[in-house]
Scaffold this active site. Structure first.
Site, PDB file in Angstrom:
ATOM      1  N   HIS A  15       0.834  -1.158  -0.124  1.00 48.65           N
ATOM      2  CA  HIS A  15      -0.036  -0.057   0.034  1.00 48.65           C
ATOM      3  C   HIS A  15       0.789   1.221  -0.024  1.00 48.65           C
ATOM      4  O   HIS A  15       2.017   1.324   0.063  1.00 48.65           O
ATOM      5  CB  HIS A  15      -0.962  -0.034   1.170  1.00 48.65           C
ATOM      6  CG  HIS A  15      -0.267   0.290   2.537  1.00 48.65           C
ATOM      7  ND1 HIS A  15      -1.004   0.922   3.602  1.00 48.65           N
ATOM      8  CD2 HIS A  15       0.853  -0.249   3.033  1.00 48.65           C
ATOM      9  CE1 HIS A  15      -0.250   0.869   4.536  1.00 48.65           C
ATOM     10  NE2 HIS A  15       0.927   0.362   4.286  1.00 48.65           N
ATOM     11  N   CYS A  34       6.002   6.049   4.648  1.00 49.34           N
ATOM     12  CA  CYS A  34       4.659   5.270   4.086  1.00 49.34           C
ATOM     13  C   CYS A  34       4.143   6.079   2.708  1.00 49.34           C
ATOM     14  O   CYS A  34       3.037   5.435   2.183  1.00 49.34           O
ATOM     15  CB  CYS A  34       3.623   5.467   5.091  1.00 49.34           C
ATOM     16  SG  CYS A  34       4.238   4.379   6.598  1.00 49.34           S
ATOM     17  N   HIS A  40       5.042   0.151  -0.423  1.00 47.34           N
ATOM     18  CA  HIS A  40       5.728  -0.730   0.479  1.00 47.34           C
ATOM     19  C   HIS A  40       4.624  -1.726   0.972  1.00 47.34           C
ATOM     20  O   HIS A  40       3.547  -1.425   0.806  1.00 47.34           O
ATOM     21  CB  HIS A  40       6.354   0.044   1.771  1.00 47.34           C
ATOM     22  CG  HIS A  40       5.286   0.448   2.551  1.00 47.34           C
ATOM     23  ND1 HIS A  40       4.540   1.762   2.271  1.00 47.34           N
ATOM     24  CD2 HIS A  40       4.841   0.492   3.690  1.00 47.34           C
ATOM     25  CE1 HIS A  40       3.537   2.019   3.248  1.00 47.34           C
ATOM     26  NE2 HIS A  40       3.825   1.335   4.278  1.00 47.34           N
ATOM     27  N   HIS A  42       3.572  -5.052   3.969  1.00 53.52           N
ATOM     28  CA  HIS A  42       3.443  -5.706   5.345  1.00 53.52           C
ATOM     29  C   HIS A  42       3.029  -7.243   5.137  1.00 53.52           C
ATOM     30  O   HIS A  42       2.303  -7.625   4.288  1.00 53.52           O
ATOM     31  CB  HIS A  42       2.513  -4.847   6.162  1.00 53.52           C
ATOM     32  CG  HIS A  42       2.879  -3.529   6.193  1.00 53.52           C
ATOM     33  ND1 HIS A  42       3.848  -3.019   7.134  1.00 53.52           N
ATOM     34  CD2 HIS A  42       2.236  -2.567   5.622  1.00 53.52           C
ATOM     35  CE1 HIS A  42       3.918  -1.778   6.990  1.00 53.52           C
ATOM     36  NE2 HIS A  42       2.929  -1.361   6.272  1.00 53.52           N
ATOM     37  N   ASP A  80      -4.360 -10.931  -0.083  1.00 52.13           N
ATOM     38  CA  ASP A  80      -2.998 -11.621  -0.281  1.00 52.13           C
ATOM     39  C   ASP A  80      -2.357 -11.218  -1.564  1.00 52.13           C
ATOM     40  O   ASP A  80      -2.833 -11.297  -2.609  1.00 52.13           O
ATOM     41  CB  ASP A  80      -3.238 -12.952   0.009  1.00 52.13           C
ATOM     42  CG  ASP A  80      -1.660 -13.640   0.254  1.00 52.13           C
ATOM     43  OD1 ASP A  80      -0.854 -12.918   1.029  1.00 52.13           O
ATOM     44  OD2 ASP A  80      -1.609 -14.863   0.153  1.00 52.13           O
ATOM     45  N   HIS A  81      -1.022 -10.582  -1.322  1.00 48.45           N
ATOM     46  CA  HIS A  81      -0.110 -10.211  -2.531  1.00 48.45           C
ATOM     47  C   HIS A  81      -0.968  -9.308  -3.233  1.00 48.45           C
ATOM     48  O   HIS A  81      -0.864  -9.241  -4.719  1.00 48.45           O
ATOM     49  CB  HIS A  81       0.219 -11.543  -3.375  1.00 48.45           C
ATOM     50  CG  HIS A  81       1.144 -12.311  -2.315  1.00 48.45           C
ATOM     51  ND1 HIS A  81       0.935 -13.103  -1.553  1.00 48.45           N
ATOM     52  CD2 HIS A  81       2.513 -12.279  -2.292  1.00 48.45           C
ATOM     53  CE1 HIS A  81       2.047 -13.696  -1.149  1.00 48.45           C
ATOM     54  NE2 HIS A  81       2.878 -12.779  -1.587  1.00 48.45           N
ATOM     55  N   GLU A 128      -0.171  -4.952  11.605  1.00 54.60           N
ATOM     56  CA  GLU A 128       0.586  -4.400  10.377  1.00 54.60           C
ATOM     57  C   GLU A 128       1.991  -4.862  10.595  1.00 54.60           C
ATOM     58  O   GLU A 128       2.717  -5.121   9.668  1.00 54.60           O
ATOM     59  CB  GLU A 128       0.394  -3.054  10.192  1.00 54.60           C
ATOM     60  CG  GLU A 128       1.358  -2.085   9.066  1.00 54.60           C
ATOM     61  CD  GLU A 128       0.991  -0.863   9.003  1.00 54.60           C
ATOM     62  OE1 GLU A 128       0.352  -0.374   8.322  1.00 54.60           O
ATOM     63  OE2 GLU A 128       1.646  -0.189   9.680  1.00 54.60           O
TER      64      GLU A 128
END
Length: 139
Positions: A15, A34, A40, A42, A80-81, A128
């Site tokens: 995100h 961020c 970036h 998590h 996811d991903h 996170e």
């Protein structure tokens, strides 16, 4: 007899914290690293807690295989991903913060979980990082 059951799932997502109506400088000032234009990511840990009355016939509140499948179908497969800013329908038009993501995950899970008689979504907790998390109990 009220019982609480928690299921943990994991997903990875990218995100960027930024507002399109702000300059790059303002975004960097408010969101720091961020706001990186290259995104970036998590490794998120998601904890979903349900509550209700224990069934003495089965010995449990909800079959954990069912809870796992609900979380997978309504949340993990969508996140996811993925890029939270671009790829996730329920995050469209929202800031991709952990706080808002936690609330939106709760909204995704409430109806399918509560379709099970006597089972209620108690909370969603989203880590996170190992040091930062948000938790939402509904309104």
């Amino acid at each position: 007899m009220m019982i609480y059951i928690t299921r943990r799932e994991q997903f990875n997502a990218a995100h960027r914290m930024y507002r399109e109506d702000w300059s790059e400088e303002k975004n960097a000032e408010v969101f720091g690293k961020c706001a990186n234009p290259n995104w970036h990511g998590h490794n998120y840990n998601l904890f979903v807690t349900v509550k209700g009355n224990l069934s003495y016939e089965t010995g449990y509140l909800i079959d954990l295989k069912d809870l796992k499948q609900i979380i997978k179908d309504y949340v993990v497969e969508k996140l996811d991903h993925k890029n939270l800013n671009r790829d996730v329908d329920f995050m469209e038009g929202k800031m991709a913060s952990t706080e808002l993501l936690c609330i939106e995950i709760f909204k995704q899970l409430k109806a399918p979980i509560e379709a099970y008689e006597g089972v209620f979504l108690h909370s969603v907790k989203l880590f996170e990082t190992e040091n930062n998390s948000a938790e939402y109990f509904g309104e």
